[in-house]
Design a protein around this motif. Structure first.
Motif, short mmCIF file in Angstrom:
data_model
loop_
_atom_site.label_atom_id
_atom_site.label_comp_id
_atom_site.label_asym_id
_atom_site.label_seq_id
_atom_site.Cartn_x
_atom_site.Cartn_y
_atom_site.Cartn_z
N UNK A 229 0.86 -1.18 0.00
CA UNK A 229 0.00 0.00 0.00
C UNK A 229 0.90 1.24 0.00
N UNK A 230 0.29 2.39 -0.22
CA UNK A 230 1.02 3.65 -0.04
C UNK A 230 1.27 3.84 1.45
N UNK A 231 2.52 4.03 1.89
CA UNK A 231 2.81 4.16 3.32
C UNK A 231 1.96 5.22 4.00
N UNK B 216 2.47 13.27 1.45
CA UNK B 216 1.74 13.34 0.18
C UNK B 216 2.43 12.46 -0.84
N UNK B 217 1.70 12.16 -1.89
CA UNK B 217 2.20 11.38 -3.01
C UNK B 217 2.18 12.26 -4.26
N UNK B 218 3.24 12.19 -5.06
CA UNK B 218 3.34 12.94 -6.30
C UNK B 218 3.24 11.97 -7.47
N UNK C 239 -7.47 3.33 -2.80
CA UNK C 239 -7.57 3.10 -1.35
C UNK C 239 -6.81 4.18 -0.59
N UNK C 240 -5.68 4.61 -1.13
CA UNK C 240 -4.90 5.69 -0.49
C UNK C 240 -5.73 6.96 -0.41
#
Length: 448
Positions: free
Chosen positions: A201-203, A208-210, A228-229
């Motif tokens: 998954x995204x930690x 933030x995620x780019x 889901x993130x």
């Protein structure tokens, strides 16, 4: 004789009182000058005055700041290093009186320097609320960035999606975002790449995620992890170029994005001797990101960002371009055709915000990735706008501000011939003129 003696005594008393009053006046002026200091910066770029952005950062620090300078009293050329450091820190002390400066000569106190982890011949250790930052350069940009890192507190983790040909935050190619990544690191962010093929998954500790312009399609399983993130309140910076979404259409649907085909054409670019595919922005929406932001930004080959109004997201347009331009759906050459093209002004960046549980989720979508690339980040206010995006997305609203300016080039380039003329004028011509003038005055007085 008695009258002459009295007059002489009165004259002595008057002169004595005058001297005493003059000394008292000088002492009073010295006290007032020490208590009240008035300074006027007459330099062209006001380079001796702290920028408004730096002063704003200092206001955000609600406690004392300690600056310990480890440097020799004089350098190898005999220049007074300690005095230079005092002059450098003084403007910050005027803006924030509880900035304390301690000067330490590492030759006299080697144990103190070793304990502080000093490695450079000249190094400043800035401390705020038990957090420290080491700097070795003396300019406003570096020092203000150090203060911003201290104000930020714990490092924020910024991840970028990797594995699909995206622009990388540590890349050196012209299309990559390496310079922007270095700017973020200087502001106290920690960077990392993320492959959703490998990661479950995204930690959850990511600020933030780019997502920056993937070149190949994401796998369905990766897209589900992104959804889901976002569903649990993750923050996102999405840079979209005028190309296919590469499997990210479900994410666009979740945000309510309407991405029209075509490229923004801006006739205003001709004033910059640039092609019309370079969109020039000077109009910004009312939002925390752009509050007080008045720099021109440029977006090469941008696309329009439309949204569907709904109750779930609070949507605010951020950047508007091409008031006399359009979105051309065909070839970018030629003039805008009202019957076929979408007329301006065009929104190319939008902010989304909603409440997810007990946290505020934030998303910024920009219809361009090149504006933060190594090739374009130095143009106008591109860098400042990008950093404002990240500050807002990571929850550091109080650090959203124009970035402190660097030190202007104050060197003067003079031709060698001009230098010789100046030397001759000051060393020979002017002294000789004074001597001749004095001789003439002496001769005239002698004849009288």
């Amino acid at each position: 004789m008695e009258i002459a003696r009295k007059r002489r005594l009165q004259s002595i008393v008057h002169h004595g009182l005058f001297v005493v009053l003059l000394l008292l006046l000088v002492a009073l002026l010295a006290v007032l000058a020490r208590l009240y200091r008035v300074e006027v910066d007459l330099t062209r770029e006001h380079r001796n005055t702290l920028s408004a952005a730096t002063q704003e950062v200092l206001k955000r620090l609600d406690g004392p700041v300690s600056v310990t300078a480890y440097a020799m009293v004089q350098d190898a050329r005999g220049e007074p290093l300690h005095r230079r450091i005092e002059e450098f820190v003084r403007p910050y002390q005027r803006a924030k009186p509880d900035v304390a400066l301690v000067l330490v000569d590492p030759r006299e106190q080697p144990q103190a320097a070793a304990k502080a982890g000093v490695r450079a011949p000249v190094e400043l250790v800035v401390e705020y609320k038990r957090r420290t930052v080491h700097i070795t350069e003396f300019n406003e940009q570096v020092f203000a960035n150090a203060l911003m890192r201290l104000a930020r507190g714990a490092e924020r983790l910024v991840l970028w999606l990797d594995g699909h040909g995206e622009r990388k935050l540590d890349g050196a190619a012209n299309h990559d975002l390496g310079e922007f990544g270095r700017q973020l690191e200087s502001k106290g962010f920690r960077l990392g790449s993320l492959s959703l093929v490998l990661a479950q998954e995204v930690p959850s500790n990511a600020a933030l995620l780019v997502i920056a312009s993937p070149q190949v399609d994401l796998l369905p399983a990766e897209v589900q992890k992104l959804r889901r993130y976002l569903a649990v309140g993750g923050n996102l910076l999405w840079l979209i170029d005028p190309e296919p979404l590469r499997g990210l259409a479900p994410v666009a649907e979740l945000l309510g994005l309407v991405l029209t085909p075509g490229m923004v054409i801006d006739p205003e670019a001709a004033r910059l001797n640039a092609p019309p595919s370079l969109a020039v922005a000077a109009v910004y929406g009312r939002h925390a990101i752009t509050d007080g932001f008045n720099l021109v930004t440029v977006f090469p080959q941008a696309r329009q960002i439309n949204t569907i109004d709904g109750d779930e997201w609070r949507i605010r347009p951020l950047v508007e371009v091409a008031p006399r331009g359009c979105v051309k759906t065909g070839k970018p050459e030629g003039r805008c055709d009202p019957s076929r093209d979408i007329p301006g002004p065009i929104v190319i960046a939008t902010a989304f915000e909603r409440a997810v549980g007990d946290r505020q989720q934030r998303v910024v979508v920009v219809g361009n990735g090149s504006f933060l690339s190594n090739a374009f980040i130095g143009n106008g206010g591109n860098r400042d706008l990008g950093i404002n995006f990240v500050n807002w997305l990571s929850g550091d609203d109080n650090l959203i501000t124009l970035q402190p300016r660097g030190v202007a080039d104050s060197s003067i380039k003079i031709d060698q011939t001009i230098l010789y003329l100046i030397a001759i004028a000051f060393l020979i011509v002017i002294p000789l003129a004074f001597m001749i003038t004095g001789a003439v005055i002496w001769w005239r007085r002698r004849r009288i």
